[in-house]
Design a protein around this motif. Structure first.
Motif: not given
Length: 186
Positions: A78-84, A113-122, A125-127, A152-160
């Protein structure tokens, strides 16, 4: 863009999930229910033909612990990737959600999640989720987190892909994506 066949798992319930605490890049161990969630995901995966699949996990302890339980008899490695890893929640890491501002709107927990001070932001994350997907060379089982799974799922499938959120946020089940179509396996 066409993506390979994917099975996406969210880690099992953690102690901080049970307390309704923000985790982000921090970690807490799986609860006994979380271990059962991961075992259930393993049962689901064992019913599938995973020949030729690679196994990828977030390096966060809760995801690695889930991967070890769910994929123990399935994966040679099992590989690990920090992007996950999960979305960063900055100053709100380890805080109880009830102590934090709760915005009005259709999905206040997501807005936190979007308003967390010093958070990563969506957007960030999408990038990184897109970069991970772009680097995949074949079918994969991915063990990640609730918000990262959504990205990940919204990138592939869309907002659906997010139209019918599960009560458990994906814990104990598996999302299968093939040819741009998502199926929830419970």
């Amino acid at each position: 863009m066409r993506y390979p066949d994917l099975y996406i798992l969210r880690h099992g319930q953690t102690e901080w999930n049970a307390e309704n605490r923000m985790q982000g890049w921090l970690n807490s161990p799986l609860t006994p229910k979380g271990e059962m969630d991961a075992a259930r995901q393993g049962e689901i995966l064992r019913s599938r033909d995973l020949s030729g699949f690679e196994f990828w996990s977030s390096p966060s302890g809760r995801a690695v612990q889930t991967a070890a339980i769910a994929c123990a008899r399935l994966a040679d490695s099992i590989h690990t990737d920090i992007r996950l890893r999960e979305i960063g929640v900055g100053d709100w890491s380890a805080r109880l959600r009830d102590e934090l501002p709760m915005p009005d709107g259709p999905d206040p927990y997501m807005q936190q999640y979007a308003m967390a001070p010093n958070g990563e932001g969506f957007e960030a994350l999408q990038t990184r989720a897109q970069a991970f997907l772009d680097d995949l060379t074949g079918p994969a089982v991915i063990i990640t987190h609730g918000i990262t799974s959504r990205a990940i799922r919204s990138i592939i499938v869309g907002e659906g892909a997010l139209a019918k959120p599960s009560v458990h946020g994906g814990q104990g089940c598996v999302f299968h994506i093939k040819d741009g179509v998502q199926t929830l396996l419970e």
